[in-house]
Write a protein that holds these residues in place. Sequence first.
Motif, mmCIF file in Angstrom:
data_model
loop_
_atom_site.group_PDB
_atom_site.id
_atom_site.type_symbol
_atom_site.label_atom_id
_atom_site.label_comp_id
_atom_site.label_asym_id
_atom_site.label_seq_id
_atom_site.Cartn_x
_atom_site.Cartn_y
_atom_site.Cartn_z
ATOM 1 N N GLN A 45 0.828 -1.201 0.000
ATOM 2 C CA GLN A 45 0.000 0.000 0.000
ATOM 3 C C GLN A 45 0.868 1.258 0.000
ATOM 4 O O GLN A 45 1.888 1.311 0.674
ATOM 5 N N PRO A 46 0.461 2.284 -0.754
ATOM 6 C CA PRO A 46 1.202 3.533 -0.751
ATOM 7 C C PRO A 46 0.976 4.294 0.551
ATOM 8 O O PRO A 46 0.147 3.923 1.372
ATOM 9 N N GLU A 47 1.721 5.358 0.709
ATOM 10 C CA GLU A 47 1.526 6.225 1.862
ATOM 11 C C GLU A 47 0.105 6.774 1.830
ATOM 12 O O GLU A 47 -0.567 6.784 0.811
ATOM 13 N N GLY A 48 -0.384 7.248 2.964
ATOM 14 C CA GLY A 48 -1.683 7.874 3.004
ATOM 15 C C GLY A 48 -1.749 9.050 2.054
ATOM 16 O O GLY A 48 -0.760 9.737 1.814
ATOM 17 N N LEU A 49 -2.919 9.273 1.504
ATOM 18 C CA LEU A 49 -3.082 10.319 0.500
ATOM 19 C C LEU A 49 -2.714 11.694 1.042
ATOM 20 O O LEU A 49 -2.056 12.492 0.370
ATOM 21 N N ASP A 50 -3.121 11.985 2.257
ATOM 22 C CA ASP A 50 -2.794 13.279 2.845
ATOM 23 C C ASP A 50 -1.283 13.461 2.977
ATOM 24 O O ASP A 50 -0.746 14.548 2.718
ATOM 25 N N TYR A 67 -2.240 6.898 -9.240
ATOM 26 C CA TYR A 67 -2.291 5.606 -8.575
ATOM 27 C C TYR A 67 -3.081 4.584 -9.381
ATOM 28 O O TYR A 67 -2.705 3.414 -9.464
ATOM 29 N N ARG A 68 -4.185 5.018 -9.984
ATOM 30 C CA ARG A 68 -4.973 4.096 -10.800
ATOM 31 C C ARG A 68 -4.140 3.561 -11.965
ATOM 32 O O ARG A 68 -4.156 2.376 -12.275
ATOM 33 N N GLY A 69 -3.388 4.468 -12.613
ATOM 34 C CA GLY A 69 -2.535 4.036 -13.709
ATOM 35 C C GLY A 69 -1.415 3.122 -13.248
ATOM 36 O O GLY A 69 -1.095 2.130 -13.898
ATOM 37 N N GLU A 73 -0.758 -1.029 -14.338
ATOM 38 C CA GLU A 73 0.471 -1.593 -14.874
ATOM 39 C C GLU A 73 1.145 -2.540 -13.887
ATOM 40 O O GLU A 73 1.797 -3.507 -14.298
ATOM 41 N N CYS A 74 0.983 -2.269 -12.598
ATOM 42 C CA CYS A 74 1.710 -3.017 -11.562
ATOM 43 C C CYS A 74 0.739 -3.380 -10.435
ATOM 44 O O CYS A 74 0.724 -2.719 -9.380
ATOM 45 N N PRO A 75 -0.085 -4.395 -10.633
ATOM 46 C CA PRO A 75 -1.105 -4.745 -9.622
ATOM 47 C C PRO A 75 -0.536 -5.057 -8.251
ATOM 48 O O PRO A 75 -1.214 -4.871 -7.242
ATOM 49 N N SER A 76 0.707 -5.523 -8.182
ATOM 50 C CA SER A 76 1.303 -5.842 -6.883
ATOM 51 C C SER A 76 1.655 -4.598 -6.085
ATOM 52 O O SER A 76 1.888 -4.673 -4.877
ATOM 53 N N GLY A 77 1.715 -3.444 -6.753
ATOM 54 C CA GLY A 77 2.116 -2.219 -6.072
ATOM 55 C C GLY A 77 3.609 -1.970 -6.112
ATOM 56 O O GLY A 77 4.087 -0.984 -5.548
ATOM 57 N N PHE A 118 4.895 2.887 -5.286
ATOM 58 C CA PHE A 118 4.146 4.042 -5.789
ATOM 59 C C PHE A 118 4.681 5.337 -5.204
ATOM 60 O O PHE A 118 4.846 6.332 -5.911
ATOM 61 N N VAL A 119 4.994 5.327 -3.912
ATOM 62 C CA VAL A 119 5.485 6.554 -3.279
ATOM 63 C C VAL A 119 6.825 6.972 -3.884
ATOM 64 O O VAL A 119 7.077 8.172 -4.083
ATOM 65 N N ASP A 120 7.707 6.010 -4.209
ATOM 66 C CA ASP A 120 8.981 6.339 -4.853
ATOM 67 C C ASP A 120 8.731 7.002 -6.202
ATOM 68 O O ASP A 120 9.360 8.004 -6.553
#
Length: 226
Positions: A45-50, A67-69, A73-77, A118-120
């Motif tokens: 899971q990515p960091e919280g949106l805020d 994030y949707r995109g 491409e990368c369902p595992s995150g 995702f955060v990176d």
Amino acid sequence: MPLCLSSIFSSLFSSLSAIVLNFLLCFLKDDTSDSDLELSMVRHQPEGLDQLQAQTQFTRKELQSLYRGFKNECPSGLVDEETFKTIYSQFFPQGDATRYAHFLFNAFDIDRNGSIRFVDFVLGLSVLLRGSVTEKLRWAFNLYDINKDGYITKEEMLEIMTSIYDMMGRYTLPSVRDDSPFEHVEKFFQKMDRNRDGVVTIDEFIETCQKDENIMASMQLFENVI
């Protein structure tokens, strides 16, 4: 006719921005999912949106689209290096982009664990697309500083320059000479290595780039692409 260093270096920034933009668009394909971040659907899971809003220059809506995109491409995150190279290389079908993709992957892989979260991805994009001049230059310096010791050596810059020629320059017409990457590295150090100690520091890099109008102009091309 050989290019002047400012043209070479501004081209590096422009091509990097264009490449990152193309890579970004690959992740921004249309999606039918809900507008909210579906954090429960991924393993990492990515960091919280805020928190991400506070850390980047993106709005909540932009982060949701990104994030949707990314999830499509990368369902595992996570993006591993081979996946990154596969996605990246599609933009250079006539060349070999694997080596440059390796360096770019390492620049996005902030914690050096062999994968991009995702955060990176978002933190890197925020700097490249909307960061300050100094932030963008620091990001570029980190890309060129392959071993992350705080200095750019001629050997490192030659690896970067050669990988760019493999990806783009060697497949252009008229074809480039085999010694062109070396010549461009020499020009880079003539301008950047202010104290002639054989390495380029972050301060030398930033100071020299900030004084070059072409380099500065090339860094503003894709500030508002999403």
